[in-house]
Write an enzyme that holds these catalytic residues in place. Structure first.
Site, mmCIF file in Angstrom:
data_model
loop_
_atom_site.group_PDB
_atom_site.id
_atom_site.type_symbol
_atom_site.label_atom_id
_atom_site.label_comp_id
_atom_site.label_asym_id
_atom_site.label_seq_id
_atom_site.Cartn_x
_atom_site.Cartn_y
_atom_site.Cartn_z
ATOM 1 N N SER A 14 4.382 15.082 -7.056
ATOM 2 C CA SER A 14 5.189 14.335 -8.033
ATOM 3 C C SER A 14 5.004 14.862 -9.458
ATOM 4 O O SER A 14 5.985 15.110 -10.173
ATOM 5 C CB SER A 14 4.801 12.859 -8.007
ATOM 6 O OG SER A 14 4.919 12.366 -6.703
ATOM 7 N N LYS A 50 4.988 6.073 4.347
ATOM 8 C CA LYS A 50 4.301 4.777 4.464
ATOM 9 C C LYS A 50 5.308 3.637 4.320
ATOM 10 O O LYS A 50 5.330 2.700 5.105
ATOM 11 C CB LYS A 50 3.212 4.712 3.380
ATOM 12 C CG LYS A 50 2.370 3.453 3.307
ATOM 13 C CD LYS A 50 2.949 2.326 2.482
ATOM 14 C CE LYS A 50 3.293 2.619 1.071
ATOM 15 N NZ LYS A 50 2.211 2.743 0.135
ATOM 16 N N ALA A 114 -2.296 29.002 -4.552
ATOM 17 C CA ALA A 114 -2.589 29.751 -5.770
ATOM 18 C C ALA A 114 -3.968 29.361 -6.270
ATOM 19 O O ALA A 114 -4.388 28.216 -6.130
ATOM 20 C CB ALA A 114 -1.549 29.430 -6.839
ATOM 21 N N GLY A 175 -12.249 0.817 5.865
ATOM 22 C CA GLY A 175 -11.997 0.820 4.424
ATOM 23 C C GLY A 175 -11.342 -0.487 4.011
ATOM 24 O O GLY A 175 -10.842 -1.235 4.871
ATOM 25 N N GLY A 176 -11.369 -0.737 2.708
ATOM 26 C CA GLY A 176 -10.791 -1.999 2.233
ATOM 27 C C GLY A 176 -9.922 -1.816 1.018
ATOM 28 O O GLY A 176 -9.634 -2.766 0.293
ATOM 29 N N ALA A 180 -6.173 1.357 3.404
ATOM 30 C CA ALA A 180 -6.690 0.653 4.585
ATOM 31 C C ALA A 180 -5.894 -0.631 4.831
ATOM 32 O O ALA A 180 -5.467 -0.902 5.960
ATOM 33 C CB ALA A 180 -8.170 0.338 4.394
ATOM 34 N N CYS A 181 -5.687 -1.413 3.772
ATOM 35 C CA CYS A 181 -4.991 -2.696 3.959
ATOM 36 C C CYS A 181 -3.528 -2.477 4.342
ATOM 37 O O CYS A 181 -2.983 -3.189 5.190
ATOM 38 C CB CYS A 181 -5.103 -3.544 2.684
ATOM 39 S SG CYS A 181 -6.799 -4.091 2.398
ATOM 40 N N GLY A 262 -11.082 6.231 0.614
ATOM 41 C CA GLY A 262 -10.922 6.824 -0.700
ATOM 42 C C GLY A 262 -10.412 8.257 -0.640
ATOM 43 O O GLY A 262 -10.280 8.849 0.446
ATOM 44 N N THR A 311 1.896 7.657 -8.179
ATOM 45 C CA THR A 311 2.982 8.624 -8.371
ATOM 46 C C THR A 311 3.708 8.492 -9.719
ATOM 47 O O THR A 311 3.875 9.479 -10.429
ATOM 48 C CB THR A 311 3.983 8.503 -7.201
ATOM 49 O OG1 THR A 311 3.406 9.156 -6.089
ATOM 50 C CG2 THR A 311 5.310 9.134 -7.510
ATOM 51 N N GLU A 440 10.937 -18.552 -9.094
ATOM 52 C CA GLU A 440 11.180 -19.425 -10.258
ATOM 53 C C GLU A 440 9.864 -20.056 -10.726
ATOM 54 O O GLU A 440 9.718 -20.452 -11.876
ATOM 55 C CB GLU A 440 12.228 -20.495 -9.953
ATOM 56 C CG GLU A 440 11.855 -21.496 -8.897
ATOM 57 C CD GLU A 440 13.013 -22.455 -8.554
ATOM 58 O OE1 GLU A 440 13.490 -23.164 -9.448
ATOM 59 O OE2 GLU A 440 13.443 -22.475 -7.384
HETATM 60 P P1 NDP Z 1 -9.514 3.104 -2.579
HETATM 61 O O1 NDP Z 1 -10.432 3.723 -3.556
HETATM 62 O O2 NDP Z 1 -8.503 2.113 -3.014
HETATM 63 O O3 NDP Z 1 -10.380 2.416 -1.433
HETATM 64 C C1 NDP Z 1 -11.389 3.095 -0.750
HETATM 65 C C2 NDP Z 1 -12.044 2.107 0.197
HETATM 66 O O4 NDP Z 1 -12.953 2.798 1.030
HETATM 67 C C3 NDP Z 1 -12.825 1.035 -0.510
HETATM 68 O O5 NDP Z 1 -12.646 -0.159 0.181
HETATM 69 C C4 NDP Z 1 -14.257 1.539 -0.428
HETATM 70 O O6 NDP Z 1 -15.225 0.527 -0.420
HETATM 71 C C5 NDP Z 1 -14.239 2.186 0.938
HETATM 72 N N1 NDP Z 1 -15.246 3.233 1.062
HETATM 73 C C6 NDP Z 1 -15.507 4.258 0.215
HETATM 74 N N2 NDP Z 1 -16.499 5.028 0.678
HETATM 75 C C7 NDP Z 1 -16.892 4.479 1.851
HETATM 76 C C8 NDP Z 1 -17.891 4.805 2.801
HETATM 77 N N3 NDP Z 1 -18.667 5.865 2.630
HETATM 78 N N4 NDP Z 1 -18.019 4.033 3.893
HETATM 79 C C9 NDP Z 1 -17.221 2.964 4.068
HETATM 80 N N5 NDP Z 1 -16.246 2.591 3.200
HETATM 81 C C10 NDP Z 1 -16.088 3.340 2.100
HETATM 82 O O7 NDP Z 1 -8.858 4.339 -1.831
HETATM 83 P P2 NDP Z 1 -7.604 4.469 -0.870
HETATM 84 O O8 NDP Z 1 -7.969 5.629 -0.018
HETATM 85 O O9 NDP Z 1 -7.233 3.201 -0.223
HETATM 86 O O10 NDP Z 1 -6.456 4.865 -1.879
HETATM 87 C C11 NDP Z 1 -6.599 5.965 -2.771
HETATM 88 C C12 NDP Z 1 -5.735 5.778 -3.977
HETATM 89 O O11 NDP Z 1 -4.392 6.024 -3.629
HETATM 90 C C13 NDP Z 1 -5.745 4.368 -4.555
HETATM 91 O O12 NDP Z 1 -6.768 4.194 -5.495
HETATM 92 C C14 NDP Z 1 -4.401 4.253 -5.178
HETATM 93 O O13 NDP Z 1 -4.487 4.672 -6.510
HETATM 94 C C15 NDP Z 1 -3.536 5.209 -4.384
HETATM 95 N N6 NDP Z 1 -2.624 4.476 -3.501
HETATM 96 C C16 NDP Z 1 -1.678 3.650 -4.018
HETATM 97 C C17 NDP Z 1 -0.818 2.956 -3.191
HETATM 98 C C18 NDP Z 1 0.201 2.030 -3.774
HETATM 99 O O14 NDP Z 1 0.467 2.113 -4.971
HETATM 100 N N7 NDP Z 1 0.780 1.143 -2.987
HETATM 101 C C19 NDP Z 1 -0.892 3.093 -1.740
HETATM 102 C C20 NDP Z 1 -1.911 3.968 -1.310
HETATM 103 C C21 NDP Z 1 -2.739 4.629 -2.151
HETATM 104 P P3 NDP Z 1 -15.837 -0.089 -1.767
HETATM 105 O O15 NDP Z 1 -14.819 -1.023 -2.310
HETATM 106 O O16 NDP Z 1 -17.068 -0.799 -1.284
HETATM 107 O O17 NDP Z 1 -16.141 1.059 -2.674
#
Ligand code: NDP
Length: 452
Positions: A14, A50, A114, A175-176, A180-181, A262, A311, A440
């Site tokens: 992007s 997605k 590159a 992941g959370g 993941a969600c 992440g 993006t 509303e």
């Molecule tokens: P996030 O950083 O949002 O989440 C990473 C998750 O993985 C957290 O819950 C973290 O836990 C967990 N985690 C990290 N390391 C470990 C480990 N070693 N073991 C177990 N769990 C772990 O990353 P995402 O990959 O979900 O997304 C990346 C980025 O992409 C986002 O920050 C966002 O900016 C972008 N994105 C945006 C979207 C949108 O706008 N709709 C959609 C998808 C991605 P903890 O919280 O404990 O650190």
């Protein structure tokens, strides 16, 4: 000194494509190299596919609702074989548009990797070298998996989801965060038995606490088997699937395991350190407000700089770079009050501060309404929407807005305009409601739920 190009962009996502196209439109001689597919994470293995999967997965809930509204619906199984080729051809179409738009103003496109040789030279995978006045690094990020987990090689990442030839019957998402969600909701909606493990106390760390609890409850209500405070201890190939031992003592075999733990900036092996570019934590490229690195001819935009990894932000940064460097108009990107949405089901849209961040900063009023909208109440569906405004006591400005509801991504875009303009609670109050809608409520909340 004369160069082969005025600008060499590395990365066709992007941010890179926007910068390359707009720079070329100024008459600059521009080249762009992309090692995979034009469009980057967003178009090829992120936002776009997605969202198509979000649409596909939403119909199961809609079919149930339709039946309760009186439709004679005979629900069926979701057929990945019908959806998947269609999704892939749509991505091909979009990739073609990106390529055409980039090439139209005369950008030279190299479909290869590159690397940077020195502050004014780029080398392509075929060995050719090209000199350039400016280099823009826009290589994005890449999924991270914790290497220390035994059996981690058996788990996939979000990249693999879009390449799946078959829909699994069961899946574990680890992941959370956003990804993941979102994937937990997508697979659940598509009829896949979905388990999610998150190591912390509540998903979506960093978001508003009340909203996090609300969304987790709704995800569970729709069928996601969510376990917080739980992590994977080990994985093994067993019984035709992946056996997983969890920290809560659970053991189970899943068809697929996806890690969404992440993303890390894509800077390895790019020649950045050799060229003297300073990197920060996790390998992110350190840049100033104008996306310039410590090496004056090298700039970077988007996720590779790990600022606000979205993006539309990368696109803004790419455009601001061109304003600054090619139009003589130094332009900073304002990273405040960027609205975003998590495409869970229902969605969560947010702009500005969380209640916790705002309360730390100043005295606030919180206005919050959680209720069953008319559409749900009619069919006895328990799911509640959430509308929440955080207001500064001192100047009455809306510091944050949080919405959990179907279509919250669309709603927060509109609220985001008002918040960005500095709207006050009284501006919201003065706005007449659109009736009957659920949104509303955002102009009807008269009494603070609490102050802090
Ligand atoms: P996030 O950083 O949002 O989440 C990473 C998750 O993985 C957290 O819950 C973290 O836990 C967990 N985690 C990290 N390391 C470990 C480990 N070693 N073991 C177990 N769990 C772990 O990353 P995402 O990959 O979900 O997304 C990346 C980025 O992409 C986002 O920050 C966002 O900016 C972008 N994105 C945006 C979207 C949108 O706008 N709709 C959609 C998808 C991605 P903890 O919280 O404990 O650190």
């Amino acid at each position: 000194m004369s160069f082969d190009y005025d600008l060499f962009v590395i990365g066709g996502g992007s941010g890179g494509v926007r910068a390359g196209r707009v720079a070329a439109e100024t008459g600059a001689k521009v080249a762009l190299a992309e090692e995979y597919r034009m469009g980057g994470t967003c178009v090829i293995r992120g936002c776009v596919p997605k969202k198509l999967m979000v649409f596909a997965s939403g119909y199961s809930e809609r079919m149930d609702e339709a039946a309760k509204y009186g439709w004679d619906v005979t629900g069926g199984e979701f057929d990945w074989q019908k959806f998947w080729p269609h999704m892939r051809s749509e991505l091909d179409r979009l990739e073609g548009i990106y390529r055409t738009n980039l090439g139209r103003p005369g950008t030279t496109i190299y479909d290869q990797r590159a690397t940077i040789v020195d502050p004014h030279t780029v080398q392509l995978a075929d060995g050719s070298r090209h000199t350039t006045k400016h280099i823009l690094v826009a290589t994005g990020g890449t999924p991270f998996k914790p290497a220390e987990t035994p059996g981690i090689e058996l788990a996939g990442t979000s990249n693999d989801v879009f390449l799946m030839e078959e829909l699994p019957k069961s899946i574990l998402i680890v992941g959370g965060g956003y990804i993941a969600c979102e994937f937990a909701c997508i697979f659940n909606g598509l009829g896949v038995a979905t388990t999610q493990y998150y190591r912390g106390a509540q998903v979506l760390r960093g978001f508003d606490e009340e909203a996090r609890g609300h969304i987790a409850e709704l995800m569970q209500g729709r069928g996601v088997n969510l376990h917080v405070g739980t992590d994977v201890m080990a994985m093994e190939q067993r019984d035709g699937g992946i056996w997983v031992k969890a920290s809560n003592g659970d053991q189970a075999v899943y068809d697929k395991v996806i890690y969404a733990t992440g993303r890390t900036p894509n800077t390895q092996g790019l020649g950045l350190e050799e060229a003297g570019v300073k990197l920060g934590r996790g390998g992110k490229i350190l840049v100033d407000d104008y996306s310039q690195t410590n090496i004056p001819s090298i700039f970077a935009v988007g996720d590779v700089t790990d600022r606000v990894n979205l993006t539309p932000v990368a696109i803004r940064e790419g455009a601001a770079f061109v304003e600054t460097v090619f139009k003589g108009n130094p332009t900073k990107v304002d990273h405040s009050n960027v609205a975003s949405a998590i495409f869970t089901q229902p969605e969560y849209g947010a702009v500005g501060l969380t209640e916790e961040q705002a309360a730390e900063q100043e005295e606030i009023e919180v206005y919050c309404a959680a209720f069953r909208p008319m559409q749900n109440a009619f069919i006895g569906k328990e799911e509640r929407v959430l509308f929440k405004l955080i207001v500064s006591k001192a100047n009455r400005k809306i510091l944050g807005a949080h919405i959990i509801a179907d279509g919250a991504g669309e709603l927060i875009q509109m609220v985001g305009v008002a918040v960005k303009m500095g709207a006050t609670k009284e501006d919201f109050d003065a706005t007449v409601a659109v009736h009957p809608t659920m949104s509303e409520e955002v102009v009807l909340m008269k009494t603070p739920t609490r102050t802090a």
